[in-house]
Design a protein around this motif. Structure first.
Motif, short mmCIF file in Angstrom:
data_model
loop_
_atom_site.label_atom_id
_atom_site.label_comp_id
_atom_site.label_asym_id
_atom_site.label_seq_id
_atom_site.Cartn_x
_atom_site.Cartn_y
_atom_site.Cartn_z
N LYS A 15 0.84 -1.19 0.00
CA LYS A 15 0.00 0.00 0.00
C LYS A 15 0.88 1.25 0.00
O LYS A 15 1.99 1.25 0.53
CB LYS A 15 -0.94 0.02 1.20
CG LYS A 15 -0.25 0.11 2.55
CD LYS A 15 -1.27 0.09 3.67
CE LYS A 15 -0.59 0.11 5.02
NZ LYS A 15 -1.55 0.09 6.11
N TYR A 42 -3.53 5.12 0.62
CA TYR A 42 -4.18 5.56 1.86
C TYR A 42 -3.70 6.96 2.16
O TYR A 42 -2.50 7.19 2.35
CB TYR A 42 -3.84 4.61 3.02
CG TYR A 42 -4.41 3.23 2.81
CD1 TYR A 42 -5.66 2.90 3.32
CD2 TYR A 42 -3.71 2.27 2.10
CE1 TYR A 42 -6.20 1.63 3.12
CE2 TYR A 42 -4.23 1.00 1.89
CZ TYR A 42 -5.47 0.69 2.40
OH TYR A 42 -6.00 -0.56 2.18
N GLN A 60 -3.37 9.85 4.60
CA GLN A 60 -3.43 10.15 6.02
C GLN A 60 -3.45 11.66 6.27
O GLN A 60 -3.34 12.10 7.40
CB GLN A 60 -2.24 9.52 6.74
CG GLN A 60 -2.27 8.01 6.72
CD GLN A 60 -1.17 7.39 7.54
OE1 GLN A 60 -0.10 7.95 7.71
NE2 GLN A 60 -1.43 6.20 8.06
#
Length: 110
Positions: free
Chosen positions: A3, A106, A108
């Motif tokens: 990822k 992802y 953040q």
């Protein structure tokens, strides 16, 4: 499965890291002034990681081994951690090539 994780640095720049399925970082980026540029860097890694010629295999001054992944224009888009041996470095390259193409991103920073 790998990822990409997008985060911000203390200076406000965006960066990404590619993490292997075990959570270990296998490639880190430079700082980007915009999130859009950072996301372009992620896409560049996905594409360029499939061409072995884009990996520069290097040795640091302290005798450790690492690699840079370069874009078609020669710009470095990611740098590995330091490895104790060339075999470990080459395993890191193989891991980037395996994990990057299908890795989810992802964010953040949101």
């Amino acid at each position: 499965m790998g990822k990409f994780v997008i985060s911000t640095r203390k200076n406000g720049e965006f960066q990404f890291s590619l993490k292997a399925g075990n959570g270990q970082e296998i490639l880190g980026s430079e700082g980007y002034t915009t999130k859009a540029a950072c996301l372009n860097g992620v896409e560049s890694v996905k594409k360029n990681s499939q061409d072995d010629a884009r990996f520069d295999r290097l040795e640091s001054k302290n005798g450790k081994y690492y690699f840079n992944l370069k874009a078609t224009n020669g710009q470095i888009i990611g740098t590995s951690e330091m490895y104790e041996s060339t075999a470990s470095r080459d395993n890191g390259i193989a891991s980037v090539a395996k994990n990057a193409p299908d890795a989810e991103t992802y964010d953040q920073t949101a």
